[in-house]
Design an enzyme around this catalytic site. Structure first.
Site, mmCIF file in Angstrom:
data_model
loop_
_atom_site.group_PDB
_atom_site.id
_atom_site.type_symbol
_atom_site.label_atom_id
_atom_site.label_comp_id
_atom_site.label_asym_id
_atom_site.label_seq_id
_atom_site.Cartn_x
_atom_site.Cartn_y
_atom_site.Cartn_z
ATOM 1 C CG LEU A 41 -2.008 -0.887 1.281
ATOM 2 C CD1 LEU A 41 -2.896 -0.725 2.604
ATOM 3 C CD2 LEU A 41 -2.971 -0.920 0.000
ATOM 4 N N GLY A 42 2.129 1.149 0.107
ATOM 5 C CA GLY A 42 3.015 2.297 0.249
ATOM 6 C C GLY A 42 4.136 2.024 1.047
ATOM 7 N N GLY A 44 7.717 4.481 3.243
ATOM 8 C CA GLY A 44 8.329 5.757 3.648
ATOM 9 C C GLY A 44 9.650 5.303 4.317
ATOM 10 N N GLY A 45 10.251 6.360 5.027
ATOM 11 C CA GLY A 45 11.444 6.354 5.481
ATOM 12 C C GLY A 45 11.518 5.269 6.697
ATOM 13 C CG PHE A 46 10.088 6.054 10.266
ATOM 14 C CD1 PHE A 46 11.014 5.814 11.108
ATOM 15 C CD2 PHE A 46 10.004 7.121 9.559
ATOM 16 C CE1 PHE A 46 11.517 7.058 11.780
ATOM 17 C CE2 PHE A 46 10.691 8.123 10.025
ATOM 18 C CZ PHE A 46 11.419 8.116 11.336
ATOM 19 N N GLY A 47 9.423 2.273 7.108
ATOM 20 C CA GLY A 47 8.882 0.983 6.595
ATOM 21 C C GLY A 47 7.661 1.056 5.624
ATOM 22 C CB THR A 49 1.434 0.101 4.792
ATOM 23 O OG1 THR A 49 1.972 1.150 5.570
ATOM 24 C CG2 THR A 49 0.066 -0.127 5.362
ATOM 25 C CE LYS A 65 1.108 1.590 10.810
ATOM 26 N NZ LYS A 65 0.725 2.720 11.671
ATOM 27 C CG ASP A 163 0.163 14.077 11.477
ATOM 28 O OD1 ASP A 163 0.359 15.067 11.289
ATOM 29 O OD2 ASP A 163 0.276 12.720 10.866
#
Length: 688
Positions: A41-42, A44-47, A49, A65, A163
């Protein structure tokens, strides 16, 4: 189907019972013999999904995740790990609420942390804004009633979300809202600024005490509720106003609305948007009390979520219109926020290519977009609507097209002819109006003793990396891996001239606006300028190499002038020049390189004007705006950056691609930017 869990993999689907990933070769696993990943699903810098199936619950959908941080430094890694574990704890604590995702599992497997949570069907409010337009007052009041009830529960548990924004609010099919992304949440009892330097919150939505002092209160979340309402009412991203006025914009938010709202709602938003948290509402209950005094009380509408059903492994997977966002990925509130939010500039994504999009170009009238791809095709699109016009070649004449990747496309100044350069060592000319192929320009590169590279593709030589058409529409320039540049007569297809001088593959060519000069960028780390009329080299700019590379060049120079160098010693140290572009006035040349920089050159003085830094990977493409005031650059770091050429500073970063961005182009009116990526998509961005 089953999806690979290697964080570095592109995660292609693999048939059930397959033991190893077809892309990377890593073993395929069902986590805990229960959670089967089926689609990325996508990331980023931390892992990353993944959409997954829970085998123990009749293959019910869930979300995995995976924690795979790319941060540098022990402090940053420790903080990221704490926040990932914290999200699991918060979901366990809050997930019993029907409008907060439920935690299903949290565990370590193969030395990697995983969090499994409930899959929420729906569309986030940012996508709803894009599709349906700005919210009216009734929709805002409905949103507040529902969201504040959720937030009341969250705050009662002494948790601050930190957030809240449209992307983190999903509208389910029953119309109810779900608050997601508790990766940034924090217990109320502590300040939140990490020593690691990781900034927590989203620019534009987060209040001053959170972004500048690292403090978070209930009133901090309520400020974010206010900025969310403003964005949905006005269609303007709060960050856009923050850049101009800092937090001073909140005093004049009303002037940006496109339609009036009631005095009661204005007063509520005035208080939610106070810069000093002591002057805001102090609790969600207090806001609800004021909201309930407003009449008439809105009634909940019934909404149906539209979807498209596709078959996946004998089951039906619903791919929803909106973007369902989970936790830390990919635009994570805890990630290093070094760039501005690009949502307000994003227009649409075009899909259809089955291979990487290597090149994009816009027609002179601004109506048509052309894209060249690793699937060996060119696609034409309506730039205004995003609709595909046709594929070149058509299925009927598929055998007449390229039989290797299309690396470059260019359109003639009259908008009638498209040229495409390919890995099959040919250039094809197409009628842009009818889609018919006009002719093929091809040549054989010399075959070198002991070299197999020169005889690849059934006897043809090196690939064509770049093509450019002169301003008068009479000449085509093409480069090649064999280190040469060729000029062709567009009308006859005859070869005019061959330029030799580079000691490595030529990766990019550009022709000056006056049609007199050609610039070429090479993997040998140099830029060469050529007189188009005489074919003579004007000068060489040692653009992007260091002292080690000087040795490589000197060794190459001792070769005979007509000999093509192979395996230049030290060439691996050279910072390749991947892209060159002339400014509209012809006075400046821009070059993008593997050294992660863009360099600007004054062509009159032959001096470097400035080096632009900011990308974290190689710069793949550069393009000037028509007015010459802005430069766009794309990179292997998955971003596009916009630079002011007046101040020589970075304006903003556009994010959204999931892999390297290979090409950028700006429309003739300067209002639209187009990007093509290794992720097989094209994205269209609004610049003004």
């Amino acid at each position: 189907m089953i999806c690979c869990l290697n964080p570095a993999c592109h995660n292609p689907p693999n048939p059930d019972r397959t033991m190893f990933c077809s892309n990377c070769g890593v073993g395929l696993v069902v986590l805990r013999n229960r959670y089967r990943p089926i689609k990325s699903l996508g990331g980023g810098g931390f892992g990353k999904t993944y959409l997954a199936e829970d085998i123990d619950k009749l293959n019910e959908y869930c979300v995995i995740k995976q924690f795979a941080p790319q941060v540098q430094g022990t402090g940053a890694l420790q903080k990221a790990t704490e926040l990932f574990e914290q999200e699991a704890k918060q979901l366990q604590q809050l997930g019993k609420h029907p409008q907060i995702p439920t935690l299903l599992a949290y565990f370590d497997e193969d030395n990697r942390l995983y969090l499994v949570q409930e899959f929420i069907e729906g569309q986030n409010l940012l996508d709803e804004l894009k599709q349906q337009g700005i919210f009216n007052e009734q929709k805002i009041r409905e949103l507040l009633l529902d969201l504040l009830e959720i937030l009341k529960t969250v705050h009662q548990q002494k948790v601050i979300h930190r957030d809240i924004k449209p992307e983190n609010i999903i509208r389910r099919g029953d119309g109810k809202l779900v608050l997601i992304d508790f990766g940034a949440s924090k217990q109320l009892t502590a300040t939140v600024m990490p020593r690691s330097g990781i900034l927590i919150g989203s620019l534009g939505y987060a209040p001053v005490e959170q972004m500048q002092r690292g403090e978070a209160f209930r009133a901090s979340d309520l400020y974010s509720v206010g900025t969310t309402c403003f964005h949905l009412l006005s269609g303007i991203h709060p960050w856009e106003l923050w850049q101009q006025h800092n937090y001073g914009w909140v005093a004049n938010w009303r002037q940006h609305l496109q339609q009036p709202v009631s005095q009661g709602l204005r007063r509520m938003l005035d208080r939610l948007l106070q810069e000093e948290y002591q002057k805001r509402y102090l609790s969600a209950e207090e806001v609800l009390q004021d909201l309930n005094r407003l009449n008439p009380r809105p009634r909940w509408p019934k909404r149906l979520l539209t979807g498209v059903a596709v078959t996946l492994g004998g089951l039906v997977l619903t791919q929803f219109i909106g973007y369902v966002r989970y936790g830390l990925f990919p635009t994570n509130p805890i990630s290093l926020i070094a760039s501005k939010d690009s949502d307000v500039f994003f227009k649409r994504t075009l899909t259809g290519h089955s291979g990487s999009v290597n090149s994009v170009v816009i027609s002179p009238d601004g109506n048509t977009l052309a894209s060249g791809s690793g699937d060996n095709t060119i696609k034409l699109w309506n730039l205004a609507t995003g609709k595909q016009i046709r594929t070149l070649p058509s299925e009927r004449y598929a055998n007449r097209g390229h039989f290797n990747s299309v690396y470059s496309v260019a359109i003639s100044p009259d908008g009638n002819t498209l040229a495409s350069g390919s890995g099959d060592n040919t250039i094809k000319l197409w009628n842009l109006v009818t889609g018919e192929q006009i002719r093929t320009l091809s040549f054989r590169s010399p075959t070198l003793p002991g070299s197999t590279k020169g005889t690849k593709l059934g006897g043809f030589g090196y690939r064509v990396n770049s093509v450019a058409i002169s301003p008068d529409g009479k000449t085509i320039a093409s480069d090649s891996e064999d280190g040469t540049i060729k000029l062709w007569n567009l009308e006859t297809g005859k070869e005019i001239h061959t330029f030799k001088g580079h000691f490595g593959s030529v990766l990019s060519v550009a022709i000056s606006p006056d049609g007199k000069t050609l610039a070429s960028g090479s993997e040998d780390g140099t830029i060469k300028l050529w007189n188009l009329e005489t074919g003579k080299e004007i000068r060489t700019i040692t653009a992007h190499f260091n002292s080690v590379n000087s040795f490589a060049i000197s060794l190459a120079i001792i070769r005979r002038p007509d000999e093509i160098p192979v395996g230049i010693p030290g060439q691996s140290e050279v910072n390749k020049v991947n892209s060159v572009a002339f400014s509209p006035d012809g006075k400046t040349l821009a070059s993008g390189s593997n050294d992660k920089t863009i360099k600007l050159w004054n062509l009159a003085t032959e001096k470097k004007i400035r080096t632009l830094t900011g990308h974290s990977d190689s710069v793949r493409s550069v393009a000037f705006s028509p007015d010459g005031k802005t430069l766009a650059s794309s990179s292997g770091d998955k971003t596009i950056k916009l630079w002011s050429l007046e101040t020589e500073e970075q304006i903003r970063t556009l994010t959204g691609h999931s892999d390297s961005v290979n090409s950028v182009a700006i429309s003739p009116d300067g209002k639209t930017l187009v990007s093509g990526s290794l992720d097989k998509t094209i994205k269209i961005w609004r610049l003004r």
